[in-house]
Design an enzyme around this catalytic site. Structure first.
Site, PDB file in Angstrom:
ATOM      1  N   HIS A  24       0.844  -1.211   0.000  1.00 51.05           N
ATOM      2  CA  HIS A  24       0.000   0.000   0.000  1.00 51.05           C
ATOM      3  C   HIS A  24       0.878   1.259   0.000  1.00 51.05           C
ATOM      4  O   HIS A  24       0.592   2.230  -0.694  1.00 51.05           O
ATOM      5  CB  HIS A  24      -0.862   0.066   1.266  1.00 51.05           C
ATOM      6  CG  HIS A  24      -1.915  -0.991   1.383  1.00 51.05           C
ATOM      7  ND1 HIS A  24      -2.034  -1.804   2.485  1.00 51.05           N
ATOM      8  CD2 HIS A  24      -2.921  -1.344   0.540  1.00 51.05           C
ATOM      9  CE1 HIS A  24      -3.067  -2.618   2.324  1.00 51.05           C
ATOM     10  NE2 HIS A  24      -3.618  -2.368   1.162  1.00 51.05           N
ATOM     11  N   LYS A  47     -17.815  -5.584  11.329  1.00 53.42           N
ATOM     12  CA  LYS A  47     -17.464  -6.620  12.310  1.00 53.42           C
ATOM     13  C   LYS A  47     -16.155  -7.317  11.967  1.00 53.42           C
ATOM     14  O   LYS A  47     -15.538  -7.936  12.818  1.00 53.42           O
ATOM     15  CB  LYS A  47     -18.587  -7.660  12.372  1.00 53.42           C
ATOM     16  CG  LYS A  47     -19.789  -7.168  13.153  1.00 53.42           C
ATOM     17  CD  LYS A  47     -20.742  -8.300  13.449  1.00 53.42           C
ATOM     18  CE  LYS A  47     -21.958  -7.750  14.167  1.00 53.42           C
ATOM     19  NZ  LYS A  47     -23.180  -8.459  13.854  1.00 53.42           N
ATOM     20  N   ARG A  72      -2.424  -5.698  -8.138  1.00 51.93           N
ATOM     21  CA  ARG A  72      -1.311  -6.642  -7.952  1.00 51.93           C
ATOM     22  C   ARG A  72      -1.380  -7.796  -8.940  1.00 51.93           C
ATOM     23  O   ARG A  72      -0.372  -8.277  -9.412  1.00 51.93           O
ATOM     24  CB  ARG A  72      -1.328  -7.198  -6.517  1.00 51.93           C
ATOM     25  CG  ARG A  72      -1.129  -6.137  -5.446  1.00 51.93           C
ATOM     26  CD  ARG A  72      -1.546  -6.652  -4.085  1.00 51.93           C
ATOM     27  NE  ARG A  72      -2.973  -6.956  -4.102  1.00 51.93           N
ATOM     28  CZ  ARG A  72      -3.625  -7.585  -3.157  1.00 51.93           C
ATOM     29  NH1 ARG A  72      -2.975  -8.030  -2.106  1.00 51.93           N
ATOM     30  NH2 ARG A  72      -4.916  -7.808  -3.257  1.00 51.93           N
ATOM     31  N   SER A 100      -3.118  -7.808   3.290  1.00 46.89           N
ATOM     32  CA  SER A 100      -3.376  -7.619   4.718  1.00 46.89           C
ATOM     33  C   SER A 100      -3.784  -8.940   5.369  1.00 46.89           C
ATOM     34  O   SER A 100      -3.413  -9.220   6.509  1.00 46.89           O
ATOM     35  CB  SER A 100      -4.465  -6.566   4.915  1.00 46.89           C
ATOM     36  OG  SER A 100      -4.057  -5.349   4.350  1.00 46.89           O
TER      37      SER A 100
END
Ligand code: COA
Length: 160
Positions: A19, A42, A91, A129
């Site tokens: 990022h 959530k 990517r 991530s």
């Protein structure tokens, strides 16, 4: 020429070296970049405020950048921030297909909105991530994948 201000949105949960490479390159290309951190509801790993703080710290040496949280539609945030385009990193071909469909819908929601894509550097293209969270969850080192402060935050999260 008027100022070229762009939005770089994402969940950044957590921000990775991939990022940050896209963000630095966007800052080289445009006058101003607003990074917009979206909540994953959530599914949030780090709270959005902590993600904003980590991003702001990682980019503190670059003028022309600020970091905000946002909720609601991306096209509404782009309008609110008065940007000329939205920047996204690509990517893989899977990212391309995902972005193709996001841009298609966003352009219907906001005709005339523009999307700019920067290709991830090959050496950073495998980072996500999800993989950062997974490696850390199993006690592995994420030092090669995220900035040091982010690695500390991820480690702290799993110690709680
Ligand atoms: N380097 C490393 N990782 C990258 C990356 C890069 N250059 N580019 C993307 N990624 C990763 C992210 O880390 C994330 O990884 P993860 O799934 O493992 O957590 C993944 O790619 C997805 O990226 P991200 O940008 O966070 O999420 P997204 O593709 O779901 O899009 C928004 C996020 C905020 C742009 C999108 O959800 C949105 O527009 N939300 C607002 C609601 C809206 O307008 N919806 C209608 C859309 S048509």
């Amino acid at each position: 020429m008027s100022e070229r201000h762009v939005l770089y949105p994402g969940s950044f949960d957590p921000v990775t070296l991939g990022h940050l490479d896209i963000l630095h390159r966007a800052l080289d290309l445009f006058d101003r970049v607003t990074v917009a951190v979206a909540s994953r509801g959530k599914a949030d790993f780090l709270p959005p405020e902590e993600r904003v703080a980590l991003l702001a710290e990682a980019i503190a040496d670059r003028p022309g950048c600020r970091v905000v949280t946002f909720s609601g539609l991306l096209v509404d945030e782009a309008r609110r921030q008065k940007v000329c385009a939205v920047v996204r990193g690509i990517r893989t071909s899977a990212d391309y297909e995902h972005e193709w469909s996001l841009a298609g819908v966003n352009q219907r929601l906001a005709p005339g909105s523009e999307y700019v894509y920067l290709l991830a550097r090959p050496e950073l293209a495998a980072i996500s991530s999800t993989l950062v969270r997974d490696v850390a969850r199993h006690g592995g080192s994420v030092a090669e994948l995220v900035p040091a402060k982010v690695a500390d935050a991820v480690r702290r999260h799993y110690k709680r």
